[in-house]
Design an enzyme around this catalytic site. Sequence first.
Site, PDB file in Angstrom:
ATOM      1  N   ASP A  18      -6.697  27.062 -41.440  1.00 45.57           N
ATOM      2  CA  ASP A  18      -7.862  27.229 -40.567  1.00 45.57           C
ATOM      3  C   ASP A  18      -8.368  25.870 -40.115  1.00 45.57           C
ATOM      4  OD1 ASP A  18      -7.831  30.047 -41.068  1.00 45.57           O
ATOM      5  OD2 ASP A  18      -8.648  29.590 -43.042  1.00 45.57           O
ATOM      6  N   GLY A  59     -13.682  27.062 -45.042  1.00 46.42           N
ATOM      7  CA  GLY A  59     -12.580  27.627 -44.275  1.00 46.42           C
ATOM      8  C   GLY A  59     -12.860  29.085 -43.986  1.00 46.42           C
ATOM      9  N   CYS A  60     -11.820  29.845 -43.851  1.00 48.06           N
ATOM     10  CA  CYS A  60     -11.939  31.270 -43.539  1.00 48.06           C
ATOM     11  C   CYS A  60     -12.801  31.981 -44.584  1.00 48.06           C
ATOM     12  CB  CYS A  60     -10.548  31.888 -43.485  1.00 48.06           C
ATOM     13  SG  CYS A  60     -10.562  33.662 -43.221  1.00 48.06           S
ATOM     14  N   PHE A  61     -13.795  32.710 -44.117  1.00 48.63           N
ATOM     15  CA  PHE A  61     -14.663  33.389 -45.077  1.00 48.63           C
ATOM     16  C   PHE A  61     -13.946  34.474 -45.852  1.00 48.63           C
ATOM     17  CE2 PHE A  61     -16.822  35.183 -41.011  1.00 48.63           C
ATOM     18  CZ  PHE A  61     -15.780  36.065 -40.745  1.00 48.63           C
ATOM     19  N   CYS A 102     -11.301  34.158 -47.462  1.00 47.30           N
ATOM     20  CA  CYS A 102     -10.797  33.539 -48.695  1.00 47.30           C
ATOM     21  C   CYS A 102     -11.912  33.082 -49.626  1.00 47.30           C
ATOM     22  CB  CYS A 102      -9.909  32.349 -48.347  1.00 47.30           C
ATOM     23  SG  CYS A 102      -8.424  32.803 -47.428  1.00 47.30           S
TER      24      CYS A 102
END
Length: 168
Positions: A88, A9-11, A13
């Site tokens: 995401d 997902g979002c880098f 996080c």
Amino acid sequence: MERAIFAGGCFWCMVQPFDELPGIHSIMSGYTAGHVENPTYEQVCSHTTGHTEAVEIIFDPELISFKDLVEIYWQQTDPTDAFGQFEDRGDNYRPVIFYFNEEQKKIAEASKQALQDSGRFTKPIVTSIEPAHPFYPAELYHQDYYKKNPANFERNHARREAFLKENW
């Protein structure tokens, strides 16, 4: 030093869970597995480059093993969701463990099978395990985002955090 690349997902996080562990030399947010060299964030978000957001971890295997990193990785993701993670959505947020050699591949595959066999999740474990591709660092404002923008990070991280508390 060795390298590991994880997409979950979002880098933003994916940095914090690994950031201060013993043996971690560096973590960089970036893009991998696409067909455009040195893509920008805007290009990756357009879903036209084939890239996924990921983190590259440089680590000392004498202090922390790839196996340990994979176990930490699972606990940051929903391994049953192949088309993004939490808020995401899309191919640029797909979950992937990238490997650099046969040993890393075997470790990742065995860990994935163990998770599937554990019964922790009723749905299949769909996280991909793929050979590593060129890794392109993201723009500077993405690096250490959780430290630079804690309020925005917490908002973006809320759904992930709730899932992790419930399932891990």
